[in-house]
Design an enzyme around this catalytic site. Sequence first.
Site, PDB file in Angstrom:
ATOM      1  N   SER A 140     -12.045  -6.354   2.228  1.00 43.92           N
ATOM      2  CA  SER A 140     -13.008  -6.009   3.273  1.00 43.92           C
ATOM      3  C   SER A 140     -13.752  -7.245   3.780  1.00 43.92           C
ATOM      4  O   SER A 140     -13.902  -8.239   3.074  1.00 43.92           O
ATOM      5  CB  SER A 140     -14.038  -5.011   2.739  1.00 43.92           C
ATOM      6  OG  SER A 140     -13.392  -3.883   2.203  1.00 43.92           O
TER       7      SER A 140
HETATM    8  N1  SAH Z   1     -12.603  -2.996  -2.350  1.00 44.13           N
HETATM    9  C1  SAH Z   1     -11.425  -3.750  -1.950  1.00 44.13           C
HETATM   10  C2  SAH Z   1     -10.883  -3.339  -0.615  1.00 44.13           C
HETATM   11  C3  SAH Z   1     -10.134  -2.108  -0.735  1.00 44.13           C
HETATM   12  S1  SAH Z   1      -8.903  -1.725   0.447  1.00 44.13           S
HETATM   13  C4  SAH Z   1     -11.661  -5.234  -1.996  1.00 44.13           C
HETATM   14  O1  SAH Z   1     -12.771  -5.686  -2.308  1.00 44.13           O
HETATM   15  O2  SAH Z   1     -10.702  -5.953  -1.745  1.00 44.13           O
HETATM   16  C5  SAH Z   1      -8.729  -0.052  -0.075  1.00 44.13           C
HETATM   17  C6  SAH Z   1      -7.960   0.141  -1.351  1.00 44.13           C
HETATM   18  O3  SAH Z   1      -8.071   1.518  -1.684  1.00 44.13           O
HETATM   19  C7  SAH Z   1      -6.471  -0.156  -1.237  1.00 44.13           C
HETATM   20  O4  SAH Z   1      -6.089  -1.074  -2.204  1.00 44.13           O
HETATM   21  C8  SAH Z   1      -5.814   1.211  -1.456  1.00 44.13           C
HETATM   22  O5  SAH Z   1      -4.569   1.138  -2.140  1.00 44.13           O
HETATM   23  C9  SAH Z   1      -6.869   1.902  -2.309  1.00 44.13           C
HETATM   24  N2  SAH Z   1      -6.812   3.363  -2.318  1.00 44.13           N
HETATM   25  C10 SAH Z   1      -6.515   4.228  -1.324  1.00 44.13           C
HETATM   26  N3  SAH Z   1      -6.577   5.495  -1.761  1.00 44.13           N
HETATM   27  C11 SAH Z   1      -6.933   5.446  -3.074  1.00 44.13           C
HETATM   28  C12 SAH Z   1      -7.162   6.427  -4.095  1.00 44.13           C
HETATM   29  N4  SAH Z   1      -7.045   7.741  -3.867  1.00 44.13           N
HETATM   30  N5  SAH Z   1      -7.520   5.992  -5.326  1.00 44.13           N
HETATM   31  C13 SAH Z   1      -7.631   4.669  -5.598  1.00 44.13           C
HETATM   32  N6  SAH Z   1      -7.426   3.705  -4.678  1.00 44.13           N
HETATM   33  C14 SAH Z   1      -7.078   4.083  -3.437  1.00 44.13           C
END
Ligand code: SAH
Length: 206
Positions: free
Chosen positions: A52
């Site tokens: 992000s």
């Molecule tokens: N917080 C992260 C950014 C996340 S991007 C950072 O600091 O880099 C969003 C992430 O959520 C992705 O890796 C995606 O695979 C994950 N995601 C999506 N649905 C999810 C779920 N149901 N449970 C766990 N992770 C999930």
Amino acid sequence: MVEHQLKARGIKDERVLAAMETVQRHLFVDERLRDRAYDDCAHSIGEGQTISQPYMVAVMTELLELKGDEKVLEIGTGSGYQGAVLSILASEVFTVERLRPLALKVQVLYRELGYSNIHVITGDGTLGLPGQAPFDGIIVTAAAPRVPDVLTDQLKTGGRLVIPVGSRYSQVLYQVKKTASGISTALSTGCVFVPLIGKNGWQDNS
Ligand code: SAH
């Protein structure tokens, strides 16, 4: 990054600013992106996912209102950057990622960097983490179609849930508080996250 992207845009929580000054964001992106790691934007981290934008990490972290002794759940580990910031601001952090390659990579990185109060779990974060609940804070870093009841159920009284809610392509950041008299929701900024895929999120990636 902290001066121009965070303080200048109104991030005030000194602990959040200090944590984001401390965590070396370039260690959470691919080597070829290292010189752009502190830019004012999200970056690709592979698997169709993103790290992000720094400002969004700061806004969400500020909305968790952490003082230092909390137990926090992050849903969507991604690059591990947000989790690293949380691990400085809370006493214990659990982070759930549905894509095993990302979870494994972050687990290794945290071990190498010495982040010992953060636990990476592979699974569907839309179920929360019942075995570790209740939490003082829950942060969802992927876009949800609605606030999952299962997550508010796993908050302590006084706890905060920060979650982007809306369509797959544009959302509003919600801060949901659980109080003795019920749930209250405050709306923050507009945002764009990758979809939250799971039982209580979007059903698939198509
Ligand atoms: N917080 C992260 C950014 C996340 S991007 C950072 O600091 O880099 C969003 C992430 O959520 C992705 O890796 C995606 O695979 C994950 N995601 C999506 N649905 C999810 C779920 N149901 N449970 C766990 N992770 C999930």
